[in-house]
Design an enzyme around this catalytic site. Structure first.
Site, PDB file in Angstrom:
ATOM      1  N   LYS A  62       0.877  -1.181   0.000  1.00 60.21           N
ATOM      2  CA  LYS A  62       0.000   0.000   0.000  1.00 60.21           C
ATOM      3  C   LYS A  62       0.902   1.216   0.000  1.00 60.21           C
ATOM      4  O   LYS A  62       1.426   1.612   1.030  1.00 60.21           O
ATOM      5  CB  LYS A  62      -0.867  -0.021   1.266  1.00 60.21           C
ATOM      6  CG  LYS A  62      -2.233   0.617   1.119  1.00 60.21           C
ATOM      7  CD  LYS A  62      -2.231   2.097   0.801  1.00 60.21           C
ATOM      8  CE  LYS A  62      -2.103   3.010   1.980  1.00 60.21           C
ATOM      9  NZ  LYS A  62      -1.910   4.418   1.570  1.00 60.21           N
ATOM     10  N   GLY A  82       6.225   5.016   8.698  1.00 60.96           N
ATOM     11  CA  GLY A  82       5.441   6.247   8.669  1.00 60.96           C
ATOM     12  C   GLY A  82       5.448   6.909  10.034  1.00 60.96           C
ATOM     13  O   GLY A  82       6.381   6.747  10.817  1.00 60.96           O
ATOM     14  N   CYS A  98      12.983  10.464   8.141  1.00 58.94           N
ATOM     15  CA  CYS A  98      12.588  10.031   9.485  1.00 58.94           C
ATOM     16  C   CYS A  98      13.678  10.290  10.510  1.00 58.94           C
ATOM     17  O   CYS A  98      13.397  10.617  11.650  1.00 58.94           O
ATOM     18  CB  CYS A  98      12.204   8.558   9.465  1.00 58.94           C
ATOM     19  SG  CYS A  98      13.442   7.504   8.709  1.00 58.94           S
ATOM     20  N   GLU A 140       7.966  16.092  15.649  1.00 63.53           N
ATOM     21  CA  GLU A 140       8.566  15.822  14.337  1.00 63.53           C
ATOM     22  C   GLU A 140       7.932  16.790  13.341  1.00 63.53           C
ATOM     23  O   GLU A 140       6.739  16.680  13.026  1.00 63.53           O
ATOM     24  CB  GLU A 140       8.290  14.371  13.925  1.00 63.53           C
ATOM     25  CG  GLU A 140       8.901  14.030  12.584  1.00 63.53           C
ATOM     26  CD  GLU A 140       8.745  12.556  12.202  1.00 63.53           C
ATOM     27  OE1 GLU A 140       7.613  12.050  12.185  1.00 63.53           O
ATOM     28  OE2 GLU A 140       9.771  11.929  11.904  1.00 63.53           O
ATOM     29  N   GLU A 177       8.675   1.234  11.533  1.00 68.46           N
ATOM     30  CA  GLU A 177       9.779   2.194  11.385  1.00 68.46           C
ATOM     31  C   GLU A 177       9.113   3.559  11.417  1.00 68.46           C
ATOM     32  O   GLU A 177       8.446   3.945  10.460  1.00 68.46           O
ATOM     33  CB  GLU A 177      10.505   1.913  10.069  1.00 68.46           C
ATOM     34  CG  GLU A 177      11.937   2.352  10.084  1.00 68.46           C
ATOM     35  CD  GLU A 177      12.098   3.754   9.570  1.00 68.46           C
ATOM     36  OE1 GLU A 177      11.982   4.684  10.416  1.00 68.46           O
ATOM     37  OE2 GLU A 177      12.316   3.925   8.379  1.00 68.46           O
TER      38      GLU A 177
HETATM   39  P1  NAI Z   1       1.249   8.499   7.838  1.00 69.64           P
HETATM   40  O1  NAI Z   1       2.107   7.768   8.803  1.00 69.64           O
HETATM   41  O2  NAI Z   1      -0.166   8.692   8.226  1.00 69.64           O
HETATM   42  O3  NAI Z   1       1.284   7.737   6.424  1.00 69.64           O
HETATM   43  C1  NAI Z   1       2.155   6.683   6.104  1.00 69.64           C
HETATM   44  C2  NAI Z   1       1.386   5.538   5.439  1.00 69.64           C
HETATM   45  O4  NAI Z   1       0.401   5.051   6.342  1.00 69.64           O
HETATM   46  C3  NAI Z   1       0.619   5.956   4.179  1.00 69.64           C
HETATM   47  O5  NAI Z   1       0.665   4.917   3.243  1.00 69.64           O
HETATM   48  C4  NAI Z   1      -0.797   6.133   4.693  1.00 69.64           C
HETATM   49  O6  NAI Z   1      -1.754   5.950   3.691  1.00 69.64           O
HETATM   50  C5  NAI Z   1      -0.876   5.022   5.725  1.00 69.64           C
HETATM   51  N1  NAI Z   1      -1.903   5.216   6.759  1.00 69.64           N
HETATM   52  C6  NAI Z   1      -2.399   6.377   7.246  1.00 69.64           C
HETATM   53  N2  NAI Z   1      -3.325   6.151   8.187  1.00 69.64           N
HETATM   54  C7  NAI Z   1      -3.438   4.807   8.306  1.00 69.64           C
HETATM   55  C8  NAI Z   1      -4.233   3.949   9.126  1.00 69.64           C
HETATM   56  N3  NAI Z   1      -5.105   4.422  10.003  1.00 69.64           N
HETATM   57  N4  NAI Z   1      -4.061   2.614   9.005  1.00 69.64           N
HETATM   58  C9  NAI Z   1      -3.162   2.105   8.138  1.00 69.64           C
HETATM   59  N5  NAI Z   1      -2.409   2.871   7.328  1.00 69.64           N
HETATM   60  C10 NAI Z   1      -2.535   4.204   7.412  1.00 69.64           C
HETATM   61  O7  NAI Z   1       1.949   9.891   7.560  1.00 69.64           O
HETATM   62  P2  NAI Z   1       1.425  11.196   6.753  1.00 69.64           P
HETATM   63  O8  NAI Z   1       0.015  11.486   7.135  1.00 69.64           O
HETATM   64  O9  NAI Z   1       1.741  11.024   5.322  1.00 69.64           O
HETATM   65  O10 NAI Z   1       2.385  12.343   7.335  1.00 69.64           O
HETATM   66  C11 NAI Z   1       2.130  12.973   8.566  1.00 69.64           C
HETATM   67  C12 NAI Z   1       3.389  13.094   9.401  1.00 69.64           C
HETATM   68  O11 NAI Z   1       3.895  11.799   9.679  1.00 69.64           O
HETATM   69  C13 NAI Z   1       4.572  13.795   8.742  1.00 69.64           C
HETATM   70  O12 NAI Z   1       4.514  15.168   8.897  1.00 69.64           O
HETATM   71  C14 NAI Z   1       5.742  13.219   9.477  1.00 69.64           C
HETATM   72  O13 NAI Z   1       5.935  13.895  10.695  1.00 69.64           O
HETATM   73  C15 NAI Z   1       5.299  11.821   9.767  1.00 69.64           C
HETATM   74  N6  NAI Z   1       5.876  10.872   8.787  1.00 69.64           N
HETATM   75  C16 NAI Z   1       6.993  10.222   9.158  1.00 69.64           C
HETATM   76  C17 NAI Z   1       7.593   9.369   8.286  1.00 69.64           C
HETATM   77  C18 NAI Z   1       8.818   8.666   8.695  1.00 69.64           C
HETATM   78  O14 NAI Z   1       9.465   8.031   7.861  1.00 69.64           O
HETATM   79  N7  NAI Z   1       9.191   8.733   9.942  1.00 69.64           N
HETATM   80  C19 NAI Z   1       7.088   9.141   6.929  1.00 69.64           C
HETATM   81  C20 NAI Z   1       5.865   9.854   6.645  1.00 69.64           C
HETATM   82  C21 NAI Z   1       5.317  10.696   7.553  1.00 69.64           C
END
Ligand code: NAI
Ligand code: MG
Length: 500
Positions: A193, A246, A302, A403, A268
């Site tokens: 996904k 994420g 990250c 973050e 991660e």
């Molecule tokens: P997110 O963690 O929500 O998204 C990452 C993945 O998770 C995407 O594929 C998304 O569709 C999926 N996802 C979202 N909600 C979900 C749920 N309830 N169940 C299962 N999968 C789900 O991150 P987002 O909204 O893109 O970014 C928000 C903040 O998250 C960023 O500002 C950053 O601080 C952090 N982030 C950190 C990352 C890292 O590598 N540490 C990567 C991306 C975001």
């Protein structure tokens, strides 16, 4: 919505022309059950570059069933050596098509096209070739036991089964390959996904997987939103494991959703990594090194070194030099080879980061460079934020705890080693850490004392397929990369044979 005008390339680049992109289920490209699509946006221009199928729980079900059939059927009959060659062949395909994959990443996610040679084709496929080698080396043990009589015991390491890989957008090609490679090496199958903000590389990878000899259904790809497809996969009773990268908040959702069938989970997650500059550091290296540890990929990393602790004797000089360096970085369209800092990935991320840019001065930080959205000339429709330095930051400010995921450095003065170690270890995260010093003893001491999954000394953000990466505390569970991460995708079975 304006429509993206594509540059001309040496090779025919047709991927973005044509109909909406579909879902990959059991080797077929199919429409989403909803019949709906959503746009994929180029963050440099705000233009729509493609339309993607909007998958939901029904598509997740189909993809999981396909992955299950492949796991029980054709894939289970493929030998380790054959798996190795299939992964190797996929690596070749990725390498042959790397220019196109990179371009998709550049257009979809906004990472600058001229970015460091480190991020070249060899680096991208290395993870596939590394795990290809492991396919033939996953072995159990024969273990002497003390059970009376003649009882022989050994272990088998078996694939966990169907993996749901939920990945973010900050390095879409690597985000996907870091999951695909160990899944294939261990003999698992998967539903991938990709993130809704940048799914195009994953779709193109899916096409390459279809070209390879990997059987249908081993890798399925469902695009769509996290709250629908992502959540459906995380709670699915026929998924054996979720591999997630994420945000920490979404990681917590996933853990809760996984409780239904107690599926395995590896995470991660986010960070607020300390990067410590001692007064004895070589500032000619520490200034650009620490700056790019925050500003690289527009801070969307990250383990970005966002809390920059600087020892008092060099504090003023460091703040001046890092601010000068930040101000000289060229921000622009990701397709311009001269661009060093591209846009943020989406309007949502832009809003989030702008919120922190406003908050910094309110909390008492001093903005030495940057601080406001860039909207001049060609940047007007994109999501551009300049490298920003907040000086005189204190530990309790939200800008020092949250973050931000943008090109924002928080600089904090410190005096002693014990003090900086204690302060660096505060907070919920424990992903990366940096140390800049010429004193080898101090380098080892501080590396040992940091509660983080990685420490880089006199450098930052080195990665290698053979070296594990993972987070302490709320930055994650388990490791990616390296030999150990294979265990994230394997069960261990003990077999007892009574021989008399
Ligand atoms: P997110 O963690 O929500 O998204 C990452 C993945 O998770 C995407 O594929 C998304 O569709 C999926 N996802 C979202 N909600 C979900 C749920 N309830 N169940 C299962 N999968 C789900 O991150 P987002 O909204 O893109 O970014 C928000 C903040 O998250 C960023 O500002 C950053 O601080 C952090 N982030 C950190 C990352 C890292 O590598 N540490 C990567 C991306 C975001
Ligand atoms: Mg996009």
């Amino acid at each position: 919505m304006p429509v993206q005008v594509l540059p001309t390339f040496d090779r025919e680049f047709s991927f973005l022309r044509g109909d909406a992109k579909k879902l990959l289920i059991e080797g077929e490209w199919v429409e989403a059950a909803s019949g709906q699509t959503f746009p994929s946006i180029n963050p440099s221009t705000g233009a729509t570059i493609a339309h993607l199928a909007q998958g939901d729980a029904r598509d997740a079900d189909k993809a999981v069933a396909a992955a299950r059939r492949a796991f029980e059927g054709p894939w289970s009959k493929v030998t380790p050596a054959e798996r190795q060659w299939m992964i190797w062949r996929l690596a070749d395909l990725v390498e042959e098509n790397y220019e196109e994959l990179r371009l998709l990443e550049v257009l979809d996610m906004g990472s600058p096209i001229g970015r460091s040679p480190e991020a070249g084709a060899t680096r991208a496929v290395e993870v596939l070739r590394y795990y290809a080698g492991w396919a033939t080396k996953i072995q159990g043990e024969t273990i002497p036991n003390s059970v009376p009589g003649s009882v022989f015991s050994y272990t088998l390491r078996e694939p966990v089964g169907v993996v749901a890989a939920i990945v973010p957008w900050n390095g879409p090609l690597s985000n996907a390959l870091w999951k695909i490679a160990p899944v294939l090496a261990t003999g698992c199958t998967m539903v991938l996904k990709p993130a809704e903000q940048a799914s195009l590389t994953a779709i193109r990878l899916g096409e390459l997987i279809c070209e390879s000899e990997i059987p249908d259904g081993v890798v399925n790809i469902v695009t769509g939103f996290g709250e629908t497809v992502g959540a459906a996969l995380a709670s699915h009773h026929d998924v054996d494991k979720v591999a997630f990268t994420g945000s920490t908040v979404t990681g917590q959702h996933i853990v809760r959703a996984a409780a239904g069938n107690l599926k395995r989970v590896s995470l991660e997650l986010g960070g607020k990594s300390p990067d410590i500059v001692f007064a004895d550091a070589d500032l000619d290296k520490a200034v650009p090194g620490a700056a790019m540890a925050v500003f690289g990929n527009s801070g969307q990393v990250c383990c970005a070194g966002t809390r920059l602790f600087v020892q008092r004797p060099v504090y003023d000089e460091f703040v001046a030099r890092v601010s000068h360096f930040a101000g000289a970085l060229r921000v622009g369209d990701s397709l311009d080879p001269a661009t060093q800092i591209g846009p943020l990935v989406s309007a949502g991320q832009l809003d989030r980061v702008l919120g922190y840019l406003k908050l910094g001065p309110v909390e008492g930080a001093r903005t030495t460079v940057g601080g406001e959205r860039l909207t001049e000339g060609p940047l007007k429709d994109g999501y551009f934020v300049p490298p920003t330095v907040f000086a005189d930051v204190t530990d309790d400010m939200r800008i020092a705890r949250d973050e931000i995921f943008g090109p924002v450095a928080c600089v904090l003065p410190f005096d002693t080693v014990p003090e900086v170690v204690a302060r660096a270890n505060r907070g919920v995260y424990g992903l990366g850490g940096g140390v800049w010093t010429r004193d080898v003893g101090k380098a080892h001491q501080v590396s040992a004392a940091l509660k983080t999954g990685a420490v880089w000394v006199n450098g930052y953000l080195h990665f290698d397929a053979a070296v594990p990466f993972g987070g302490y505390k709320m930055s994650g569970w388990g490791n990616e990369l390296g030999a150990r991460s294979l265990d994230e995708y394997l069960n261990v079975k003990s077999v007892w044979i009574t021989t008399d």
